[in-house]
Motif scaffolding. Structure first.
Motif, PDB file in Angstrom:
ATOM      1  N   GLY A 141      -9.097 -24.382  -1.556  1.00  0.00           N
ATOM      2  CA  GLY A 141      -7.848 -25.264  -1.339  1.00  0.00           C
ATOM      3  C   GLY A 141      -6.685 -24.092  -1.283  1.00  0.00           C
ATOM      4  N   HIS A 142      -6.671 -22.836  -0.851  1.00  0.00           N
ATOM      5  CA  HIS A 142      -5.019 -22.110  -0.410  1.00  0.00           C
ATOM      6  C   HIS A 142      -5.285 -21.039   0.347  1.00  0.00           C
ATOM      7  CE1 HIS A 142      -6.248 -19.766  -3.974  1.00  0.00           C
ATOM      8  NE2 HIS A 142      -5.830 -19.158  -3.357  1.00  0.00           N
ATOM      9  N   ARG A 143      -4.720 -20.807   1.509  1.00  0.00           N
ATOM     10  CA  ARG A 143      -4.658 -19.853   2.234  1.00  0.00           C
ATOM     11  C   ARG A 143      -4.452 -18.803   1.481  1.00  0.00           C
ATOM     12  NH1 ARG A 143      -5.577 -21.576   7.716  1.00  0.00           N
ATOM     13  NH2 ARG A 143      -5.323 -24.340   8.198  1.00  0.00           N
ATOM     14  N   ILE A 144      -5.330 -16.790   2.195  1.00  0.00           N
ATOM     15  CA  ILE A 144      -5.056 -15.843   1.443  1.00  0.00           C
ATOM     16  C   ILE A 144      -4.995 -15.349   2.529  1.00  0.00           C
ATOM     17  CG2 ILE A 144      -6.292 -14.467   0.236  1.00  0.00           C
ATOM     18  CD1 ILE A 144      -7.698 -16.162  -1.059  1.00  0.00           C
ATOM     19  N   ARG A 145      -4.021 -14.725   2.747  1.00  0.00           N
ATOM     20  CA  ARG A 145      -4.033 -13.891   4.324  1.00  0.00           C
ATOM     21  C   ARG A 145      -5.020 -12.669   4.152  1.00  0.00           C
ATOM     22  NH1 ARG A 145       1.947 -12.761   2.937  1.00  0.00           N
ATOM     23  NH2 ARG A 145       1.467 -10.851   2.725  1.00  0.00           N
ATOM     24  N   VAL A 146      -5.279 -11.941   4.818  1.00  0.00           N
ATOM     25  CA  VAL A 146      -6.682 -10.769   4.892  1.00  0.00           C
ATOM     26  C   VAL A 146      -6.297  -9.203   5.464  1.00  0.00           C
ATOM     27  CG1 VAL A 146      -8.515 -10.523   4.497  1.00  0.00           C
ATOM     28  CG2 VAL A 146      -7.719 -12.877   3.663  1.00  0.00           C
ATOM     29  N   LYS A 147      -5.921  -8.748   5.272  1.00  0.00           N
ATOM     30  CA  LYS A 147      -5.683  -7.683   6.266  1.00  0.00           C
ATOM     31  C   LYS A 147      -7.272  -6.344   5.916  1.00  0.00           C
ATOM     32  CE  LYS A 147      -2.674  -4.221   7.386  1.00  0.00           C
ATOM     33  NZ  LYS A 147      -1.266  -2.799   7.125  1.00  0.00           N
ATOM     34  N   TYR A 148      -7.457  -6.053   7.034  1.00  0.00           N
ATOM     35  CA  TYR A 148      -8.525  -4.908   6.673  1.00  0.00           C
ATOM     36  C   TYR A 148      -8.223  -3.817   7.940  1.00  0.00           C
ATOM     37  CZ  TYR A 148     -12.220  -8.963   5.926  1.00  0.00           C
ATOM     38  OH  TYR A 148     -12.301 -10.156   5.226  1.00  0.00           O
ATOM     39  N   GLU A 193     -18.408  -8.088  -2.827  1.00  0.00           N
ATOM     40  CA  GLU A 193     -18.351  -8.678  -4.062  1.00  0.00           C
ATOM     41  C   GLU A 193     -17.230  -8.403  -4.599  1.00  0.00           C
ATOM     42  OE1 GLU A 193     -19.119 -10.565  -7.464  1.00  0.00           O
ATOM     43  OE2 GLU A 193     -20.804  -9.806  -5.890  1.00  0.00           O
ATOM     44  N   LEU A 194     -16.369  -7.201  -4.436  1.00  0.00           N
ATOM     45  CA  LEU A 194     -15.305  -7.135  -4.627  1.00  0.00           C
ATOM     46  C   LEU A 194     -13.786  -8.068  -4.029  1.00  0.00           C
ATOM     47  CD1 LEU A 194     -14.302  -3.269  -4.137  1.00  0.00           C
ATOM     48  CD2 LEU A 194     -14.422  -4.529  -6.930  1.00  0.00           C
ATOM     49  N   MET A 195     -14.595  -8.592  -2.399  1.00  0.00           N
ATOM     50  CA  MET A 195     -14.020  -9.742  -1.966  1.00  0.00           C
ATOM     51  C   MET A 195     -14.211 -10.459  -2.729  1.00  0.00           C
ATOM     52  SD  MET A 195     -11.861  -8.010  -0.023  1.00  0.00           S
ATOM     53  CE  MET A 195     -11.534  -9.290   1.591  1.00  0.00           C
ATOM     54  N   TRP A 234      -2.555 -12.941  -1.071  1.00  0.00           N
ATOM     55  CA  TRP A 234      -2.812 -11.969  -0.031  1.00  0.00           C
ATOM     56  C   TRP A 234      -3.705 -10.958  -0.418  1.00  0.00           C
ATOM     57  CZ3 TRP A 234      -2.092  -7.195  -1.605  1.00  0.00           C
ATOM     58  CH2 TRP A 234      -1.324  -7.239  -2.336  1.00  0.00           C
ATOM     59  N   MET A 235      -4.774 -10.539   0.125  1.00  0.00           N
ATOM     60  CA  MET A 235      -5.745  -9.387  -0.246  1.00  0.00           C
ATOM     61  C   MET A 235      -5.619  -8.554   1.174  1.00  0.00           C
ATOM     62  SD  MET A 235      -8.756 -11.636  -1.612  1.00  0.00           S
ATOM     63  CE  MET A 235     -10.109 -10.012  -1.803  1.00  0.00           C
ATOM     64  N   THR A 236      -5.979  -6.868   0.394  1.00  0.00           N
ATOM     65  CA  THR A 236      -6.951  -6.386   1.780  1.00  0.00           C
ATOM     66  C   THR A 236      -7.864  -4.911   1.148  1.00  0.00           C
ATOM     67  OG1 THR A 236      -4.991  -4.216  -0.009  1.00  0.00           O
ATOM     68  CG2 THR A 236      -3.936  -5.574   2.178  1.00  0.00           C
ATOM     69  N   LEU A 237      -8.455  -5.054   2.360  1.00  0.00           N
ATOM     70  CA  LEU A 237      -9.478  -3.940   2.210  1.00  0.00           C
ATOM     71  C   LEU A 237      -9.047  -3.068   2.951  1.00  0.00           C
ATOM     72  CD1 LEU A 237     -13.143  -4.646   1.964  1.00  0.00           C
ATOM     73  CD2 LEU A 237     -12.527  -3.087   3.519  1.00  0.00           C
ATOM     74  N   VAL A 266      -7.451  -4.858  -3.047  1.00  0.00           N
ATOM     75  CA  VAL A 266      -6.255  -4.846  -3.198  1.00  0.00           C
ATOM     76  C   VAL A 266      -5.866  -6.715  -3.253  1.00  0.00           C
ATOM     77  CG1 VAL A 266      -3.408  -4.880  -4.177  1.00  0.00           C
ATOM     78  CG2 VAL A 266      -4.850  -3.324  -3.308  1.00  0.00           C
ATOM     79  N   ASN A 267      -5.388  -6.948  -4.402  1.00  0.00           N
ATOM     80  CA  ASN A 267      -4.920  -8.473  -3.989  1.00  0.00           C
ATOM     81  C   ASN A 267      -4.442  -8.873  -4.976  1.00  0.00           C
ATOM     82  OD1 ASN A 267      -7.825  -9.026  -5.962  1.00  0.00           O
ATOM     83  ND2 ASN A 267      -6.472 -10.783  -6.961  1.00  0.00           N
ATOM     84  N   SER A 268      -3.430 -10.313  -4.621  1.00  0.00           N
ATOM     85  CA  SER A 268      -2.341 -10.484  -5.208  1.00  0.00           C
ATOM     86  C   SER A 268      -2.973 -11.230  -6.397  1.00  0.00           C
ATOM     87  CB  SER A 268      -1.308 -11.658  -4.162  1.00  0.00           C
ATOM     88  OG  SER A 268      -2.176 -12.711  -4.221  1.00  0.00           O
ATOM     89  N   LYS A 269      -1.839 -11.035  -7.042  1.00  0.00           N
ATOM     90  CA  LYS A 269      -1.726 -11.867  -8.928  1.00  0.00           C
ATOM     91  C   LYS A 269      -0.262 -12.739  -8.800  1.00  0.00           C
ATOM     92  CE  LYS A 269      -3.144  -9.987 -12.432  1.00  0.00           C
ATOM     93  NZ  LYS A 269      -2.678  -8.922 -13.513  1.00  0.00           N
TER      94      LYS A 269
END
Length: 124
Positions: free
Chosen positions: A1-8, A29-31, A46-49, A63-66
């Motif tokens: 239901g929400h958008r997540i900014r993802v950066k690789y 699995e981490l993602m 947001w998330m980064t890999l 890493v992901n935001s909390k």
């Protein structure tokens, strides 16, 4: 239901299948866990890999935001299967997972030795 900014940020790391497969499954699995638990009280979640290689060692960091504002609710109790898989994949890479958690972010990282890769000669 929400958008997540993802950066690789993924470097060209050449691995044998014995390392590439568990690394791919570990990253996946981490993602997946990150998507399930990401949130943010300030701005969009947001998330980064990141995958980097330094000499004969490689490091994967996810890493992901909390936060509570956009936290996804999960149905029922967690079985812990995801964490078991993460530990198993890290073990297959000859390492262990390092977890660091703050109020604002969740960080999982693994460092492992890259097996020497010699491409097979092509048959002409």
């Amino acid at each position: 239901g929400h958008r997540i900014r993802v950066k690789y940020d993924v470097a060209d790391v050449i691995l044998y299948p014995d390392q590439a497969v568990p690394l791919s499954l570990l990253a996946s699995e981490l993602m997946a866990n990150g998507v399930k638990y990401t949130g943010s009280d300030q701005g969009p979640p947001w998330m980064t890999l990141t995958l980097v290689q330094d000499g004969n060692r490689a490091r994967l960091v996810v890493v992901n935001s909390k936060g509570t504002a956009h936290h996804l609710e999960t149905d029922g109790e967690s079985t812990g299967l995801g964490n078991q898989l993460i530990r198993a994949f890290a073990t297959q890479l000859g390492s262990s997972i390092e977890i660091k958690e703050t109020e604002k972010e969740y960080r999982a990282s693994i460092s492992f030795e890259v097996a020497s890769f010699q491409p097979e000669p092509l048959d002409y």
